[in-house]
Design a protein around this motif. Structure first.
Motif, mmCIF file in Angstrom:
data_model
loop_
_atom_site.group_PDB
_atom_site.id
_atom_site.type_symbol
_atom_site.label_atom_id
_atom_site.label_comp_id
_atom_site.label_asym_id
_atom_site.label_seq_id
_atom_site.Cartn_x
_atom_site.Cartn_y
_atom_site.Cartn_z
ATOM 1 N N ARG A 1 -2.611 1.405 -16.063
ATOM 2 C CA ARG A 1 -3.251 0.626 -14.585
ATOM 3 C C ARG A 1 -4.640 1.005 -14.601
ATOM 4 O O ARG A 1 -5.088 2.362 -14.684
ATOM 5 N N PHE A 2 -5.375 -0.038 -14.390
ATOM 6 C CA PHE A 2 -6.724 0.517 -14.340
ATOM 7 C C PHE A 2 -7.226 0.929 -12.823
ATOM 8 O O PHE A 2 -7.545 2.008 -12.651
ATOM 9 N N TRP A 3 -6.647 0.361 -11.784
ATOM 10 C CA TRP A 3 -6.519 0.395 -10.340
ATOM 11 C C TRP A 3 -5.665 1.575 -10.025
ATOM 12 O O TRP A 3 -4.774 0.968 -9.126
ATOM 13 N N ASN A 4 -5.289 2.641 -10.760
ATOM 14 C CA ASN A 4 -4.097 3.418 -10.606
ATOM 15 C C ASN A 4 -4.122 4.163 -9.497
ATOM 16 O O ASN A 4 -2.707 4.314 -8.885
ATOM 17 N N ARG A 5 -5.046 4.341 -8.773
ATOM 18 C CA ARG A 5 -4.953 5.337 -7.619
ATOM 19 C C ARG A 5 -4.645 4.536 -6.340
ATOM 20 O O ARG A 5 -3.794 4.748 -5.562
ATOM 21 N N ARG A 6 -5.328 3.345 -6.355
ATOM 22 C CA ARG A 6 -5.065 2.513 -5.114
ATOM 23 C C ARG A 6 -5.411 1.166 -5.324
ATOM 24 O O ARG A 6 -6.930 0.880 -5.721
ATOM 25 N N SER A 7 -4.709 0.119 -4.985
ATOM 26 C CA SER A 7 -5.539 -1.354 -4.934
ATOM 27 C C SER A 7 -4.331 -2.024 -3.837
ATOM 28 O O SER A 7 -3.280 -2.433 -4.033
ATOM 29 N N THR A 8 -5.156 -2.153 -2.547
ATOM 30 C CA THR A 8 -4.489 -2.310 -1.501
ATOM 31 C C THR A 8 -5.378 -3.528 -0.762
ATOM 32 O O THR A 8 -6.655 -3.509 -0.917
#
Length: 355
Positions: free
Chosen positions: A100-107
């Motif tokens: 995952r590239f936006w592994n920390r947060r994508s909201t």
């Protein structure tokens, strides 16, 4: 003729640039977009049993990240927002999650007087239920998250969940706040999650209770991994006490964790210390007894703030494993085989800069 054609092309480029600039100004007038991040790297020494590793590692104080967030005012108290956050390894330049590239947060979210509705990949309420009360912020060699066992299941929700739909209560409820979250499986075992958290914070006191369960691949006649955590903190001014107790449960297996910590402000610095106890119980599907697979950790650290954004830090942690317990500090070598009951010790010295 040739000069005239070149002139027209130049004018077209200027006009296009002017149009884009105008659109950007118009967009910025309606919304607010922020670029932010953390760069954290440390020299680390870890000894697991008789195996030793010296390395340059990241995330000793905070997790390194690069992010974009923005809010648009829709009028009438309603706002739209987005948050994209990428984790990376400073020492190698690689992303921290290969999948995952936006592994920390994508909201993306909508918020207003009703609270906030948030959709996408995000922390689970059960994770924040204990992470908010770990004085080491679930980072570095003293990270309390290592004891957050999924008990051998394929639960993928210990920290974050994909496809999460969350509702957060508004911030004007007299100190009370709550979150309810659900994530569908999308036909992938270990992804389906439902949970919630209720909390109260006023003055120096903050307490919360969180519960969640994840549908996992069935074993021993059970397919629900369950986790409950009670946490709290109290700020005395001269020192802040934090702690939590948690219980993970799946089939006949249980893991209970108790964490007590303190942080003491010292001028431009903060002294941090914690003690963690992990108690396992029950039998695996294969019949193995885990009753004696217990562990404890003691940790001490110091953070010196050179400025509001830059800090030097050092942390030392030691994990004492018993019987078949195999907990280790982060950034170390594999435990030697046989690895039952081997201890793990880590120390790091690092630099953190945020922007």
């Amino acid at each position: 003729m040739h000069a005239s054609t070149s002139h027209r092309k130049v004018m077209k480029h200027i006009a296009a640039f002017a149009l884009l600039a105008t659109a950007a100004v118009a967009a910025s007038a309606q919304s607010n977009v922020t670029l932010f991040g953390v760069v954290d790297v440390a020299a680390r020494h870890v000894k697991n049993g008789d195996n030793t590793l010296r390395s340059l590692s990241g995330n000793g104080l905070n997790s390194s990240r690069l992010g974009f967030r923005g809010v648009e005012d829709l009028g009438g108290g309603l706002k739209a927002g987005f948050w994209l956050e990428h984790g990376f390894n400073v020492d190698t330049g690689t992303q921290s999650d290969a999948a995952r590239f936006w592994n920390r947060r994508s909201t993306v979210s909508l918020s207003g007087g009703f609270g906030e509705l948030r959709l996408g990949r995000d922390f689970t309420p059960t994770y924040t239920g204990f992470a908010d009360y770990d004085v080491f912020g679930t980072n570095g060699v003293a990270d309390a998250g290592k004891f957050n066992s999924v008990l051998g299941t394929n639960a993928d929700t210990a920290t974050r969940s994909d496809n999460e739909v969350s509702y957060f209560t508004p911030g004007n409820l007299g100190g009370f706040r709550a979150q309810v979250s659900f994530a569908p499986s999308e036909k992938v075992a270990g992804k389906k999650y439902m949970g919630g958290r209720v909390a109260y914070g006023a003055g120096p006191l903050d307490v919360s209770l969180a519960y969640g369960q994840t549908t996992v691949t069935p074993s021993a006649g059970e397919d629900k991994y369950k986790f409950v955590v009670l946490g709290g903190s109290y700020d005395f001014g001269v020192a802040k006490l934090t702690g939590y107790v948690s219980q993970a449960e799946f089939a006949n297996l249980e893991m209970q964790v108790a964490n007590i910590g303190v942080q003491v402000p010292l001028g431009q610095g903060i002294l941090r210390a914690s003690y963690i106890r992990a108690d396992a119980s029950g039998r695996t599907a294969a019949g193995a007894n885990t009753e004696n697979n217990d562990a404890n950790q003691i940790a001490l650290g110091y953070v010196y703030n050179l400025s509001k954004r830059t800090a030097l830090y050092t942390t030392v942690a030691r994990v004492n494993n018993k019987a078949g317990a195999t907990f280790v500090v982060s950034g170390g070598p594999a435990l030697p085989s046989p690895n039952n009951g081997k201890d793990s010790t880590g120390v790091d010295f690092g630099l953190r800069h945020s922007f």
